[in-house]
Design an enzyme around this catalytic site. Structure first.
Site, short mmCIF file in Angstrom:
data_model
loop_
_atom_site.label_atom_id
_atom_site.label_comp_id
_atom_site.label_asym_id
_atom_site.label_seq_id
_atom_site.Cartn_x
_atom_site.Cartn_y
_atom_site.Cartn_z
CG HIS A 1 2.43 -47.24 -16.72
ND1 HIS A 1 3.09 -48.03 -17.53
CD2 HIS A 1 1.79 -46.58 -17.70
CE1 HIS A 1 3.10 -47.59 -18.73
NE2 HIS A 1 2.27 -46.92 -18.98
NE ARG B 1 5.86 -47.94 -22.65
CZ ARG B 1 4.75 -47.35 -22.74
NH1 ARG B 1 4.43 -46.33 -21.68
NH2 ARG B 1 3.76 -47.77 -23.60
P1 NDP Z 1 4.52 -40.53 -31.16
O1 NDP Z 1 4.78 -41.60 -32.06
O2 NDP Z 1 3.24 -39.45 -31.80
O3 NDP Z 1 5.69 -39.36 -30.91
C1 NDP Z 1 7.00 -39.79 -30.63
C2 NDP Z 1 7.76 -38.57 -30.71
O4 NDP Z 1 9.20 -39.00 -30.28
C3 NDP Z 1 8.21 -38.17 -32.16
O5 NDP Z 1 8.16 -36.79 -32.04
C4 NDP Z 1 9.40 -38.76 -32.73
O6 NDP Z 1 10.01 -37.83 -33.57
C5 NDP Z 1 10.19 -38.60 -31.24
N1 NDP Z 1 11.20 -39.46 -31.29
C6 NDP Z 1 11.30 -40.86 -31.56
N2 NDP Z 1 12.51 -41.39 -31.73
C7 NDP Z 1 13.17 -40.42 -31.66
C8 NDP Z 1 14.65 -40.22 -31.67
N3 NDP Z 1 15.64 -41.33 -31.76
N4 NDP Z 1 15.13 -38.96 -31.24
C9 NDP Z 1 14.54 -38.02 -31.15
N5 NDP Z 1 13.12 -38.01 -31.03
C10 NDP Z 1 12.56 -39.29 -31.20
O7 NDP Z 1 3.99 -41.08 -29.78
P2 NDP Z 1 3.25 -40.70 -28.83
O8 NDP Z 1 3.45 -38.99 -28.36
O9 NDP Z 1 1.75 -40.79 -29.02
O10 NDP Z 1 3.45 -41.31 -27.48
C11 NDP Z 1 4.86 -41.09 -26.70
C12 NDP Z 1 5.08 -42.18 -25.79
O11 NDP Z 1 4.45 -42.00 -24.48
C13 NDP Z 1 4.53 -43.60 -26.07
O12 NDP Z 1 5.37 -44.36 -26.99
C14 NDP Z 1 4.55 -44.32 -24.57
O13 NDP Z 1 5.72 -45.12 -24.49
C15 NDP Z 1 4.33 -42.88 -23.53
N6 NDP Z 1 2.99 -42.91 -23.16
C16 NDP Z 1 3.10 -43.13 -21.71
C17 NDP Z 1 1.82 -43.28 -20.90
C18 NDP Z 1 1.61 -43.33 -19.48
O14 NDP Z 1 0.59 -43.19 -18.95
N7 NDP Z 1 2.69 -43.15 -18.89
C19 NDP Z 1 0.69 -43.23 -21.73
C20 NDP Z 1 0.63 -43.03 -23.23
C21 NDP Z 1 1.88 -42.91 -23.65
P3 NDP Z 1 9.26 -37.44 -35.11
O15 NDP Z 1 7.85 -36.69 -34.76
O16 NDP Z 1 10.51 -36.88 -35.58
O17 NDP Z 1 9.06 -38.92 -35.69
C1 OXD Z 2 0.47 -46.18 -23.41
C2 OXD Z 2 0.42 -46.22 -21.74
O1 OXD Z 2 1.49 -46.53 -24.05
O2 OXD Z 2 -0.25 -46.35 -21.19
O3 OXD Z 2 -0.61 -45.67 -23.90
O4 OXD Z 2 1.64 -46.41 -21.41
#
Ligand code: NDP
Ligand code: OXD
Length: 310
Positions: free
Chosen positions: A273, A225
């Site tokens: 994006h 993001r």
């Molecule tokens: P998940 O919820 O599966 O994973 C999030 C990860 O971030 C976890 O490992 C979590 O730790 C870690 N995390 C969260 N908060 C913290 C923190 N404060 N400190 C350290 N680690 C932290 O999310 P996804 O992998 O499914 O997706 C990640 C992001 O990717 C989405 O939220 C979205 O914003 C972005 N995205 C972007 C897209 C694009 O096209 N650009 C498409 C799809 C997604 P823990 O495992 O310990 O909980």
């Molecule tokens: C998502 C994205 O969060 O597309 O899946 O950004």
């Protein structure tokens, strides 16, 4: 069964067709012209709904995000209380993100950012190669997407480390966790990838101090993001040469305004994006599976914790 669809950016029609293939009795309503009795609506599929709009449906059983991120739902301070919010976990979404990350990590690993600059100067000069086994890549976030990218990079022979909130064990990946583990994680990371969710804790995490903790010449890929990154700090780190290149898929605001200097920055690659775009067929199948579970008395699989923000 009535399902509400609310998104300013997504076309409802492919979703209507994908869900109709699963539910004969589908009553698909598109916000705000949703017609019918709001009390009939059981499920909502949303991307950045209007503040308070979901409170209008008293019998809502779940709110599904049209993507993996949920900050666009949670920013609504007037959400219906107690209704589970479900993020999207879909193998196609994960594969597409892994492709994006691999493409740009390989771009920086193979010095394409430097060759691009050399081309502009008509300079024919081979740079000394670095093998994958000597290249340190770091992934911020080891969830569905971060873990898959980390494992794919490890499979290509890179030295990979990842950082998450809670401790992890992933084959071929050195794992660090918590605020206390961030400094050690960053030490020596030459290509940094952000795949964190946007939460109050992670907003602005990629700032001047974090970038300064990377070695000189490091590169940054943001596929999470725009709010994770302090854009002015990144531009300053690029200007000083400490950061050699950045690939940015996400911004605040989106679309990136035409006047934003990032568009024409020689050290920055901009994509709109698209790192991983939700594919309505596979995503709808995941949502249908959760709707069936809920209707059978169970719960959805990937319910978010509003207190954590993801
Ligand atoms: P998940 O919820 O599966 O994973 C999030 C990860 O971030 C976890 O490992 C979590 O730790 C870690 N995390 C969260 N908060 C913290 C923190 N404060 N400190 C350290 N680690 C932290 O999310 P996804 O992998 O499914 O997706 C990640 C992001 O990717 C989405 O939220 C979205 O914003 C972005 N995205 C972007 C897209 C694009 O096209 N650009 C498409 C799809 C997604 P823990 O495992 O310990 O909980
Ligand atoms: C998502 C994205 O969060 O597309 O899946 O950004």
């Amino acid at each position: 069964m009535a399902i509400l669809f609310s998104s300013k950016t997504d076309d409802p029609e492919p979703w209507r067709a994908a869900l109709a293939a699963h539910f004969e009795d589908l009553d698909f309503r598109v916000w705000p012209d949703d017609g019918g009795d709001p009390a009939d609506v059981e499920f909502a599929l949303v991307w950045a709904q209007k503040e308070g709009a979901l409170k209008h449906y008293p019998n809502l059983r779940a709110i599904f995000s049209l993507g993996a991120g949920v900050e666009h739902i949670l920013r609504d301070s007037d959400l219906p209380a107690g209704v589970p919010i479900v993020r999207l976990v879909d193998a196609q979404l994960t594969r597409d993100m892994t492709e994006y990350v691999l493409a740009w990590v390989l771009y920086y690993h193979r010095d394409h950012h430097r060759y691009r600059a050399q081309q502009a100067a008509r300079q024919w000069r081979a740079l000394p190669p670095v093998v994958a086994a000597d290249r340190q890549v770091g992934i911020l976030g080891l969830g569905e997407l971060g873990r898959a990218s980390a494992s794919a990079l490890a499979g290509l022979g890179f030295r990979v480390r990842g950082w998450s909130r809670t401790a992890k064990e992933i084959e071929g990946v050195a794992c660090f966790d918590g605020a206390g583990g961030l400094g050690e994680f960053l030490d020596g990371v030459e290509i940094l990838v952000c795949l964190l969710p946007l939460t109050p804790e992670t907003r602005g995490i990629v700032d001047g101090a974090l970038l300064a903790a990377l070695p000189a010449g490091a590169c940054f890929i943001n596929a999470a993001r725009g709010g994770h990154m302090v854009a002015a700090d990144l531009v300053a780190a690029l200007a000083s040469g400490h950061i050699a290149g950045a690939t940015l898929d996400v911004f605040e605001p989106e679309p990136l305004p035409a006047a934003d200097p990032l568009w024409s920055h020689p050290g920055v690659n901009v994509t709109p994006h698209v790192a991983s775009i939700t594919y309505h067929k596979t995503a709808a199948a995941e949502i249908v599976e959760d709707i069936r579970r809920i209707r059978d008395g169970g719960r959805a699989r990937h319910v978010v914790d509003p207190a954590k923000g993801y």
